[in-house]
Design a protein around this motif. Structure first.
Motif, PDB file in Angstrom:
ATOM      1  N   LYS A 206       0.918  -1.220   0.054  1.00 20.42           N
ATOM      2  CA  LYS A 206      -0.069  -0.105  -0.077  1.00 20.42           C
ATOM      3  C   LYS A 206       0.878   1.212   0.037  1.00 20.42           C
ATOM      4  CE  LYS A 206      -3.732  -2.096   2.587  1.00 20.42           C
ATOM      5  NZ  LYS A 206      -4.619  -1.843   4.192  1.00 20.42           N
ATOM      6  N   LYS A 207       0.241   2.277  -0.426  1.00 20.30           N
ATOM      7  CA  LYS A 207       0.864   3.741  -0.336  1.00 20.30           C
ATOM      8  C   LYS A 207       0.196   4.661   0.108  1.00 20.30           C
ATOM      9  CE  LYS A 207       3.840   4.576  -3.721  1.00 20.30           C
ATOM     10  NZ  LYS A 207       4.467   4.765  -5.133  1.00 20.30           N
ATOM     11  N   HIS A 208       0.374   5.880   0.465  1.00 17.01           N
ATOM     12  CA  HIS A 208      -0.369   7.092   0.881  1.00 17.01           C
ATOM     13  C   HIS A 208      -1.409   6.525   1.927  1.00 17.01           C
ATOM     14  CE1 HIS A 208       1.071   8.336  -2.794  1.00 17.01           C
ATOM     15  NE2 HIS A 208       0.220   7.732  -3.613  1.00 17.01           N
ATOM     16  N   GLN A 209      -0.678   5.836   3.068  1.00 15.72           N
ATOM     17  CA  GLN A 209      -1.289   5.542   4.378  1.00 15.72           C
ATOM     18  C   GLN A 209      -1.101   6.544   5.397  1.00 15.72           C
ATOM     19  OE1 GLN A 209      -3.525   2.459   4.288  1.00 15.72           O
ATOM     20  NE2 GLN A 209      -3.193   3.085   2.148  1.00 15.72           N
ATOM     21  N   GLN A 210      -1.690   6.411   6.392  1.00 14.48           N
ATOM     22  CA  GLN A 210      -1.399   7.319   7.615  1.00 14.48           C
ATOM     23  C   GLN A 210      -1.546   6.479   8.877  1.00 14.48           C
ATOM     24  OE1 GLN A 210      -3.847  10.897   8.075  1.00 14.48           O
ATOM     25  NE2 GLN A 210      -4.592  11.062   6.221  1.00 14.48           N
ATOM     26  N   VAL A 211      -0.392   6.991   9.562  1.00 14.48           N
ATOM     27  CA  VAL A 211      -0.074   6.094  11.000  1.00 14.48           C
ATOM     28  C   VAL A 211       0.403   7.046  12.000  1.00 14.48           C
ATOM     29  CG1 VAL A 211       1.970   4.604  12.248  1.00 14.48           C
ATOM     30  CG2 VAL A 211       1.161   4.184   9.942  1.00 14.48           C
ATOM     31  N   ARG A 212      -0.209   6.918  13.159  1.00 11.73           N
ATOM     32  CA  ARG A 212      -0.042   7.621  14.438  1.00 11.73           C
ATOM     33  C   ARG A 212       0.902   6.710  15.405  1.00 11.73           C
ATOM     34  NH1 ARG A 212      -1.954  12.424  16.005  1.00 11.73           N
ATOM     35  NH2 ARG A 212      -3.632  12.291  14.202  1.00 11.73           N
ATOM     36  N   VAL A 213       2.031   6.968  15.640  1.00  8.85           N
ATOM     37  CA  VAL A 213       2.783   6.452  16.753  1.00  8.85           C
ATOM     38  C   VAL A 213       3.338   7.464  17.827  1.00  8.85           C
ATOM     39  CG1 VAL A 213       3.420   4.696  15.266  1.00  8.85           C
ATOM     40  CG2 VAL A 213       4.888   6.776  15.415  1.00  8.85           C
ATOM     41  N   PRO A 214       3.973   7.110  19.010  1.00  9.95           N
ATOM     42  CA  PRO A 214       4.346   8.065  19.891  1.00  9.95           C
ATOM     43  C   PRO A 214       5.340   9.276  19.325  1.00  9.95           C
ATOM     44  CG  PRO A 214       4.266   5.938  20.689  1.00  9.95           C
ATOM     45  CD  PRO A 214       4.187   5.795  19.121  1.00  9.95           C
ATOM     46  N   ASP A 220       1.380   9.837   4.101  1.00 13.39           N
ATOM     47  CA  ASP A 220       1.889   9.200   2.899  1.00 13.39           C
ATOM     48  C   ASP A 220       2.674   8.116   3.217  1.00 13.39           C
ATOM     49  OD1 ASP A 220       2.325   9.137   0.192  1.00 13.39           O
ATOM     50  OD2 ASP A 220       3.933  10.415   0.165  1.00 13.39           O
ATOM     51  N   VAL A 221       2.303   7.313   4.117  1.00 14.78           N
ATOM     52  CA  VAL A 221       3.124   5.986   4.676  1.00 14.78           C
ATOM     53  C   VAL A 221       3.073   4.852   3.601  1.00 14.78           C
ATOM     54  CG1 VAL A 221       3.411   4.297   6.352  1.00 14.78           C
ATOM     55  CG2 VAL A 221       2.926   6.624   6.932  1.00 14.78           C
ATOM     56  N   LEU A 222       4.327   4.157   3.259  1.00 13.65           N
ATOM     57  CA  LEU A 222       4.267   3.018   2.412  1.00 13.65           C
ATOM     58  C   LEU A 222       4.206   1.641   3.443  1.00 13.65           C
ATOM     59  CD1 LEU A 222       5.405   1.893  -0.304  1.00 13.65           C
ATOM     60  CD2 LEU A 222       7.797   2.164   0.773  1.00 13.65           C
ATOM     61  N   VAL A 223       3.428   0.703   2.849  1.00 21.98           N
ATOM     62  CA  VAL A 223       3.515  -0.482   3.679  1.00 21.98           C
ATOM     63  C   VAL A 223       4.173  -1.698   2.576  1.00 21.98           C
ATOM     64  CG1 VAL A 223       1.925  -2.062   4.693  1.00 21.98           C
ATOM     65  CG2 VAL A 223       1.350   0.222   4.553  1.00 21.98           C
ATOM     66  N   ILE A 224       5.093  -2.273   3.318  1.00 23.38           N
ATOM     67  CA  ILE A 224       5.747  -3.489   2.623  1.00 23.38           C
ATOM     68  C   ILE A 224       5.303  -4.584   3.388  1.00 23.38           C
ATOM     69  CG2 ILE A 224       7.870  -4.294   1.943  1.00 23.38           C
ATOM     70  CD1 ILE A 224       7.444  -1.898   0.571  1.00 23.38           C
ATOM     71  N   HIS A 237       3.528 -13.389   8.633  1.00 24.86           N
ATOM     72  CA  HIS A 237       4.190 -12.596   7.833  1.00 24.86           C
ATOM     73  C   HIS A 237       4.259 -11.271   8.626  1.00 24.86           C
ATOM     74  CE1 HIS A 237       0.732 -10.752   5.686  1.00 24.86           C
ATOM     75  NE2 HIS A 237       0.116 -11.976   6.169  1.00 24.86           N
ATOM     76  N   GLN A 238       4.987 -10.453   8.446  1.00 24.26           N
ATOM     77  CA  GLN A 238       4.798  -9.126   8.758  1.00 24.26           C
ATOM     78  C   GLN A 238       4.720  -7.799   7.803  1.00 24.26           C
ATOM     79  OE1 GLN A 238       8.801  -8.833  10.890  1.00 24.26           O
ATOM     80  NE2 GLN A 238       7.914  -9.064  12.788  1.00 24.26           N
ATOM     81  N   ARG A 239       4.152  -6.760   8.340  1.00 24.88           N
ATOM     82  CA  ARG A 239       3.987  -5.500   7.489  1.00 24.88           C
ATOM     83  C   ARG A 239       4.615  -4.312   7.957  1.00 24.88           C
ATOM     84  NH1 ARG A 239      -2.214  -6.853   5.595  1.00 24.88           N
ATOM     85  NH2 ARG A 239      -1.502  -8.444   4.106  1.00 24.88           N
ATOM     86  N   LYS A 240       5.520  -3.472   7.277  1.00 28.98           N
ATOM     87  CA  LYS A 240       6.269  -2.649   7.640  1.00 28.98           C
ATOM     88  C   LYS A 240       5.760  -1.379   7.067  1.00 28.98           C
ATOM     89  CE  LYS A 240       9.225  -5.858   9.137  1.00 28.98           C
ATOM     90  NZ  LYS A 240      10.202  -6.061   8.840  1.00 28.98           N
ATOM     91  N   PHE A 241       5.694  -0.362   8.023  1.00 29.51           N
ATOM     92  CA  PHE A 241       5.199   1.011   7.777  1.00 29.51           C
ATOM     93  C   PHE A 241       6.464   1.778   7.596  1.00 29.51           C
ATOM     94  CE2 PHE A 241       1.789  -1.743   9.017  1.00 29.51           C
ATOM     95  CZ  PHE A 241       0.496  -1.168   8.773  1.00 29.51           C
ATOM     96  N   LEU A 248      11.265   3.350   8.989  1.00 31.89           N
ATOM     97  CA  LEU A 248      10.259   2.368   9.615  1.00 31.89           C
ATOM     98  C   LEU A 248       9.537   3.286  10.968  1.00 31.89           C
ATOM     99  CD1 LEU A 248       9.411  -0.573   9.587  1.00 31.89           C
ATOM    100  CD2 LEU A 248      10.989  -1.072  11.312  1.00 31.89           C
ATOM    101  N   VAL A 249       8.300   3.136  11.018  1.00 25.59           N
ATOM    102  CA  VAL A 249       7.655   3.764  12.173  1.00 25.59           C
ATOM    103  C   VAL A 249       6.653   2.778  12.671  1.00 25.59           C
ATOM    104  CG1 VAL A 249       7.722   6.178  11.258  1.00 25.59           C
ATOM    105  CG2 VAL A 249       5.723   4.587  10.524  1.00 25.59           C
ATOM    106  N   ARG A 250       6.247   1.569  11.896  1.00 24.78           N
ATOM    107  CA  ARG A 250       5.347   0.593  12.601  1.00 24.78           C
ATOM    108  C   ARG A 250       5.665  -0.736  12.022  1.00 24.78           C
ATOM    109  NH1 ARG A 250      -0.747   2.040  13.639  1.00 24.78           N
ATOM    110  NH2 ARG A 250       0.240   2.608  15.639  1.00 24.78           N
ATOM    111  N   VAL A 251       5.640  -1.945  12.990  1.00 29.14           N
ATOM    112  CA  VAL A 251       5.773  -3.214  12.412  1.00 29.14           C
ATOM    113  C   VAL A 251       4.145  -3.851  12.977  1.00 29.14           C
ATOM    114  CG1 VAL A 251       6.785  -5.419  12.471  1.00 29.14           C
ATOM    115  CG2 VAL A 251       8.061  -3.107  12.545  1.00 29.14           C
ATOM    116  N   THR A 252       3.590  -4.609  12.210  1.00 28.65           N
ATOM    117  CA  THR A 252       2.476  -5.280  12.332  1.00 28.65           C
ATOM    118  C   THR A 252       2.682  -6.756  12.036  1.00 28.65           C
ATOM    119  OG1 THR A 252       1.004  -4.787  10.710  1.00 28.65           O
ATOM    120  CG2 THR A 252       1.109  -3.553  12.630  1.00 28.65           C
TER     121      THR A 252
END
Length: 318
Positions: A206-214, A220-224, A237-241, A248-252
């Motif tokens: 995905k592209k153009h996502q939004q993520v809020r972290v501390p 405009d976040v990229l998801v791999i 598997h993992q998804r990296k934001f 890198l700002v988030r891992v799920t």
């Protein structure tokens, strides 16, 4: 910022990746077929599916390393801390990873790389201390050239069995981050080391996502989507934001028996004195690797403190 790996011997599970182009069945019995399929693909280098052949050209890298890919910037002296939890059916543990871009360089497979140092803590106890080696080619792709991960149990060093170095023991460098990530593009190999069953694949999801972290609200976040076809389906598997200018700002986690989430909680620019201290510790780890990994790591040139101008473009030499 560095790409976060989920390798963990002490925490259980293997690397941040899963798939689309290689199908495996569930359970331990699936590991052998998946491994055989990957091995069969190796001669064609289509390790992550059609179009994933590794196109490594050491002449495409500048003499002086500089990693300024907007999704994966590695500026010496920057330190990033991610925290989160790892949940299984029986327990939940806290996890903290401190990623530091050192002021060191190391020549790996003929390319001068930037040295990363990651420290991984489970419930406050160090379980892994790793050096990783990255370089960016002139097209802007960031490549991973190898890793030296020391493992610890109950505070004691127990070895570094997952060490791999591009060009040795059939290991090959791969792309950690594309210069221009495209959705629906072929999956790509992030690194391959058959002697340690290491194969990382990436897929731009995905592209153009939004993520809020501390550390902030990132737009405009990229998801791999990342996966390891050598692992059974139970590995998940993992998804990296990734955020532009930060990394890198988030891992799920998606699927798998182990659910892990990590958020970026701190960004720190080290002082010159602090960076010198980091360099000393990373050099000590580099030196130790020569006694631990005599058949692989010991065959590499030693890491060095970067000289002034080492992160300049190599056109300065013209």
């Amino acid at each position: 910022m560095v790409q976060y790996k989920k390798r963990l011997t002490a925490l259980g599970s293997a690397l941040m990746l899963v798939l689309a182009t290689v199908t495996s069945t569930s359970g331990a019995a699936a590991a052998a077929p998946a491994r055989a399929a990957a091995a069969a693909a190796a001669p064609q280098e289509e390790l992550c599916g059609p179009g994933s052949a590794i196109r490594f050209d050491r002449t495409a890298f500048p003499k002086k390393p500089k990693v300024d890919n907007k999704w994966f910037p590695l500026k010496p002296g920057m330190q990033y801390t991610t925290t989160g939890t790892v949940k299984t059916a029986t327990e939940t543990t806290s996890r903290t990873v401190v990623h530091t871009v050192t002021g060191l360089t190391k020549v790996v497979d003929g390319v001068k790389t930037v040295v990363m140092w990651d420290r991984d803590y489970s419930d406050g106890e160090l379980v892994e201390s790793e050096l990783a080696f990255f370089a960016q080619n002139r097209q802007g792709d960031v490549w991973l050239f190898g890793e030296y991960p020391e493992e610890f149990e109950n505070g004691k060093f127990v070895g570094a069995p997952s060490t791999f170095i591009s060009g040795l023991d059939k290991a090959q460098a791969g792309i950690a981050m594309k210069a221009k990530p495209r959705i629906s593009a072929p999956h790509y190999v992030q690194a391959y080391a058959p002697e340690v069953d290491f194969l990382d694949c990436g897929d731009v999801l995905k592209k153009h996502q939004q993520v809020r972290v501390p550390t902030g609200h990132y737009k405009d976040v990229l998801v791999i989507d990342e996966y390891n076809p050598l692992e059974p389906a139970s590995a998940g598997h993992q998804r990296k934001f990734y955020s532009q200018g930060t990394g890198l700002v988030r891992v799920t986690a998606v699927g798998g028996a182990e659910q892990e989430t990590m958020d970026l909680v701190r960004i720190k620019k080290l002082s010159k004195d602090q960076l010198r201290g980091i360099n000393r510790q990373a050099l000590s780890l580099d030196n130790h690797a020569y006694t631990v990994s005599k058949d692989v790591y010991a065959k590499t040139p030693r890491a060095q403190v970067a000289t002034p101008g080492d992160d300049d473009d190599d056109h300065d030499d013209d």
